[in-house]
Design a protein around this motif. Structure first.
Motif, PDB file in Angstrom:
ATOM      1  N   GLY A 188      15.081  36.787 -23.301  1.00  0.00           N
ATOM      2  CA  GLY A 188      15.590  37.061 -24.635  1.00  0.00           C
ATOM      3  C   GLY A 188      15.280  35.939 -25.615  1.00  0.00           C
ATOM      4  O   GLY A 188      14.939  36.191 -26.773  1.00  0.00           O
ATOM      5  N   LYS A 189      15.390  34.696 -25.159  1.00  0.00           N
ATOM      6  CA  LYS A 189      15.082  33.544 -26.012  1.00  0.00           C
ATOM      7  C   LYS A 189      13.607  33.555 -26.425  1.00  0.00           C
ATOM      8  O   LYS A 189      13.274  33.326 -27.595  1.00  0.00           O
ATOM      9  CB  LYS A 189      15.408  32.247 -25.274  1.00  0.00           C
ATOM     10  N   ILE A 190      12.731  33.847 -25.465  1.00  0.00           N
ATOM     11  CA  ILE A 190      11.295  33.910 -25.755  1.00  0.00           C
ATOM     12  C   ILE A 190      10.996  35.021 -26.757  1.00  0.00           C
ATOM     13  O   ILE A 190      10.220  34.841 -27.698  1.00  0.00           O
ATOM     14  CB  ILE A 190      10.498  34.114 -24.450  1.00  0.00           C
ATOM     15  N   LEU A 191      11.640  36.175 -26.573  1.00  0.00           N
ATOM     16  CA  LEU A 191      11.431  37.288 -27.497  1.00  0.00           C
ATOM     17  C   LEU A 191      11.976  36.979 -28.892  1.00  0.00           C
ATOM     18  O   LEU A 191      11.398  37.372 -29.900  1.00  0.00           O
ATOM     19  CB  LEU A 191      12.076  38.562 -26.956  1.00  0.00           C
ATOM     20  N   LYS A 226      23.523  35.461 -11.096  1.00  0.00           N
ATOM     21  CA  LYS A 226      23.289  34.315 -11.981  1.00  0.00           C
ATOM     22  C   LYS A 226      21.795  34.124 -12.231  1.00  0.00           C
ATOM     23  O   LYS A 226      21.384  33.826 -13.354  1.00  0.00           O
ATOM     24  CB  LYS A 226      23.891  33.045 -11.373  1.00  0.00           C
ATOM     25  N   ALA A 227      20.995  34.284 -11.190  1.00  0.00           N
ATOM     26  CA  ALA A 227      19.543  34.112 -11.336  1.00  0.00           C
ATOM     27  C   ALA A 227      18.980  35.161 -12.289  1.00  0.00           C
ATOM     28  O   ALA A 227      18.146  34.853 -13.145  1.00  0.00           O
ATOM     29  CB  ALA A 227      18.859  34.193  -9.975  1.00  0.00           C
ATOM     30  N   ILE A 228      19.435  36.419 -12.149  1.00  0.00           N
ATOM     31  CA  ILE A 228      18.971  37.485 -13.036  1.00  0.00           C
ATOM     32  C   ILE A 228      19.448  37.231 -14.460  1.00  0.00           C
ATOM     33  O   ILE A 228      18.693  37.399 -15.429  1.00  0.00           O
ATOM     34  CB  ILE A 228      19.443  38.861 -12.539  1.00  0.00           C
ATOM     35  N   SER A 229      20.713  36.810 -14.613  1.00  0.00           N
ATOM     36  CA  SER A 229      21.256  36.518 -15.935  1.00  0.00           C
ATOM     37  C   SER A 229      20.452  35.421 -16.625  1.00  0.00           C
ATOM     38  O   SER A 229      20.111  35.537 -17.817  1.00  0.00           O
ATOM     39  CB  SER A 229      22.723  36.099 -15.822  1.00  0.00           C
ATOM     40  N   ASN A 230      20.132  34.362 -15.886  1.00  0.00           N
ATOM     41  CA  ASN A 230      19.347  33.262 -16.458  1.00  0.00           C
ATOM     42  C   ASN A 230      17.948  33.736 -16.846  1.00  0.00           C
ATOM     43  O   ASN A 230      17.411  33.341 -17.887  1.00  0.00           O
ATOM     44  CB  ASN A 230      19.253  32.105 -15.469  1.00  0.00           C
ATOM     45  N   LEU A 231      17.366  34.593 -16.007  1.00  0.00           N
ATOM     46  CA  LEU A 231      16.028  35.119 -16.286  1.00  0.00           C
ATOM     47  C   LEU A 231      16.037  35.975 -17.551  1.00  0.00           C
ATOM     48  O   LEU A 231      15.151  35.853 -18.404  1.00  0.00           O
ATOM     49  CB  LEU A 231      15.546  35.948 -15.094  1.00  0.00           C
ATOM     50  N   ILE A 232      17.049  36.825 -17.685  1.00  0.00           N
ATOM     51  CA  ILE A 232      17.142  37.697 -18.852  1.00  0.00           C
ATOM     52  C   ILE A 232      17.404  36.885 -20.119  1.00  0.00           C
ATOM     53  O   ILE A 232      16.830  37.162 -21.184  1.00  0.00           O
ATOM     54  CB  ILE A 232      18.226  38.768 -18.630  1.00  0.00           C
ATOM     55  N   LYS A 233      18.272  35.858 -20.016  1.00  0.00           N
ATOM     56  CA  LYS A 233      18.537  35.008 -21.176  1.00  0.00           C
ATOM     57  C   LYS A 233      17.269  34.282 -21.618  1.00  0.00           C
ATOM     58  O   LYS A 233      16.990  34.162 -22.820  1.00  0.00           O
ATOM     59  CB  LYS A 233      19.632  33.998 -20.842  1.00  0.00           C
ATOM     60  N   ARG A 265      17.847  36.272 -32.412  1.00  0.00           N
ATOM     61  CA  ARG A 265      18.228  36.185 -30.996  1.00  0.00           C
ATOM     62  C   ARG A 265      19.064  37.393 -30.596  1.00  0.00           C
ATOM     63  O   ARG A 265      18.859  37.978 -29.521  1.00  0.00           O
ATOM     64  CB  ARG A 265      19.000  34.893 -30.730  1.00  0.00           C
ATOM     65  N   LEU A 266      20.009  37.786 -31.460  1.00  0.00           N
ATOM     66  CA  LEU A 266      20.827  38.970 -31.170  1.00  0.00           C
ATOM     67  C   LEU A 266      19.959  40.223 -31.084  1.00  0.00           C
ATOM     68  O   LEU A 266      20.179  41.079 -30.218  1.00  0.00           O
ATOM     69  CB  LEU A 266      21.899  39.151 -32.250  1.00  0.00           C
ATOM     70  N   LEU A 267      18.978  40.319 -31.979  1.00  0.00           N
ATOM     71  CA  LEU A 267      18.073  41.467 -31.968  1.00  0.00           C
ATOM     72  C   LEU A 267      17.259  41.491 -30.677  1.00  0.00           C
ATOM     73  O   LEU A 267      17.083  42.556 -30.064  1.00  0.00           O
ATOM     74  CB  LEU A 267      17.145  41.402 -33.180  1.00  0.00           C
ATOM     75  N   ALA A 268      16.772  40.332 -30.247  1.00  0.00           N
ATOM     76  CA  ALA A 268      15.992  40.250 -29.008  1.00  0.00           C
ATOM     77  C   ALA A 268      16.838  40.664 -27.809  1.00  0.00           C
ATOM     78  O   ALA A 268      16.384  41.406 -26.935  1.00  0.00           O
ATOM     79  CB  ALA A 268      15.451  38.840 -28.817  1.00  0.00           C
ATOM     80  N   GLU A 269      18.092  40.189 -27.765  1.00  0.00           N
ATOM     81  CA  GLU A 269      18.980  40.544 -26.655  1.00  0.00           C
ATOM     82  C   GLU A 269      19.268  42.040 -26.644  1.00  0.00           C
ATOM     83  O   GLU A 269      19.300  42.668 -25.579  1.00  0.00           O
ATOM     84  CB  GLU A 269      20.281  39.748 -26.752  1.00  0.00           C
ATOM     85  N   GLY A 301       0.926  40.755 -21.540  1.00  0.00           N
ATOM     86  CA  GLY A 301       0.381  42.047 -21.945  1.00  0.00           C
ATOM     87  C   GLY A 301       0.873  42.472 -23.318  1.00  0.00           C
ATOM     88  O   GLY A 301       0.136  43.109 -24.082  1.00  0.00           O
ATOM     89  N   LEU A 302       2.113  42.115 -23.642  1.00  0.00           N
ATOM     90  CA  LEU A 302       2.683  42.455 -24.943  1.00  0.00           C
ATOM     91  C   LEU A 302       2.262  41.472 -26.031  1.00  0.00           C
ATOM     92  O   LEU A 302       2.652  41.635 -27.184  1.00  0.00           O
ATOM     93  CB  LEU A 302       4.217  42.480 -24.855  1.00  0.00           C
ATOM     94  N   GLN A 303       1.505  40.445 -25.645  1.00  0.00           N
ATOM     95  CA  GLN A 303       1.036  39.412 -26.583  1.00  0.00           C
ATOM     96  C   GLN A 303       2.200  38.654 -27.210  1.00  0.00           C
ATOM     97  O   GLN A 303       2.161  38.271 -28.389  1.00  0.00           O
ATOM     98  CB  GLN A 303       0.160  40.019 -27.677  1.00  0.00           C
ATOM     99  N   ILE A 304       3.255  38.430 -26.405  1.00  0.00           N
ATOM    100  CA  ILE A 304       4.411  37.694 -26.898  1.00  0.00           C
ATOM    101  C   ILE A 304       4.004  36.250 -27.194  1.00  0.00           C
ATOM    102  O   ILE A 304       3.336  35.604 -26.400  1.00  0.00           O
ATOM    103  CB  ILE A 304       5.548  37.717 -25.855  1.00  0.00           C
ATOM    104  N   GLY A 305       4.442  35.747 -28.344  1.00  0.00           N
ATOM    105  CA  GLY A 305       4.093  34.394 -28.757  1.00  0.00           C
ATOM    106  C   GLY A 305       2.933  34.345 -29.726  1.00  0.00           C
ATOM    107  O   GLY A 305       2.509  33.263 -30.145  1.00  0.00           O
TER     108      GLY A 305
END
Length: 208
Positions: free
Chosen positions: A116-119, A106-113, A138-142, A59-63
């Motif tokens: 963040g990488k995609i963003l 851990k699952a949530i942390s991996n999902l958020i990371k 990457r820092l800005l995305a996080e 929806g955000l047209q990421i990528g």
């Protein structure tokens, strides 16, 4: 599980018997689908929440390169609409991000990371951020992800709190939501406009 969690219970406090009683099956039937409660929690994060984030990214047209007007304001509105559409998923993600279940954390942390990488990769496509390096993007995305997630519980409180029935009329609730939307948009503008003027050559010194 999500229905139980949104009532205020933490994932780690909910028993297998509670879950099966809610579903209407015997406890032994649980093991046809999951090894234990931890594997149920991981599946919730990877399958349900991961799917919700994928829908949001689309929806955000990421990528894709974007240049539409009021990009930040529209992105935040879409994000909060997504929270409205799937309140149980987002409440679970925020509540259990630092919760008692190690597997779920851990699952949530991996999902958020991963998010963040995609963003971060998405920011490299946007003209406003091509001047900063991959590390800073990457820092800005996080920072952006953490800021967006910090709004979720307050937004859900405004939208779904039972206390509103007696305390405020619909017009007052809508006024508070508009104020929060304004403040969230302004916070994001401060972050991303600041990044637009950031120089990756800037040194970060930790000690005198």
């Amino acid at each position: 599980m999500l229905d139980l969690c949104i009532t205020g219970q933490s994932f780690s406090s909910i028993s297998l018997r509670q879950v099966t009683r809610e579903v209407g099956v015997v406890p032994t039937a649980f093991y046809r689908h999951f090894d234990d409660m931890e594997s149920l929690g991981e599946a919730l994060v990877v399958e349900e929440l991961g799917g919700t984030l994928a829908i949001l990214r689309d929806g955000l047209q990421i990528g894709r390169k974007r240049s539409f007007d009021r990009q930040i304001a529209k992105s935040i509105q879409l994000f909060l609409q997504t929270v409205n559409a799937q309140p149980r998923y987002w409440q679970f993600l925020v509540s259990e991000r630092f919760g008692g279940s190690e597997a779920v954390r851990k699952a949530i942390s991996n999902l958020i990371k991963m998010h963040g990488k995609i963003l971060g990769e998405d920011l490299a496509l946007q003209p406003a951020f091509t001047h900063i390096n991959d590390y800073d993007r990457r820092l800005l995305a996080e920072a952006g992800v953490n800021m967006f997630f910090s709004w979720i519980i307050d937004w859900l409180e405004l939208t779904y709190s039972e206390e509103h029935d007696d305390e405020m009329n619909p017009a007052e609730i809508e006024e508070k939501k508009q104020l929060m939307l304004h403040n969230c948009t302004r916070q994001a503008q401060m972050l991303f406009y600041g990044a637009y003027n950031w120089k990756s050559s800037e040194k970060t010194q930790l000690n005198d």
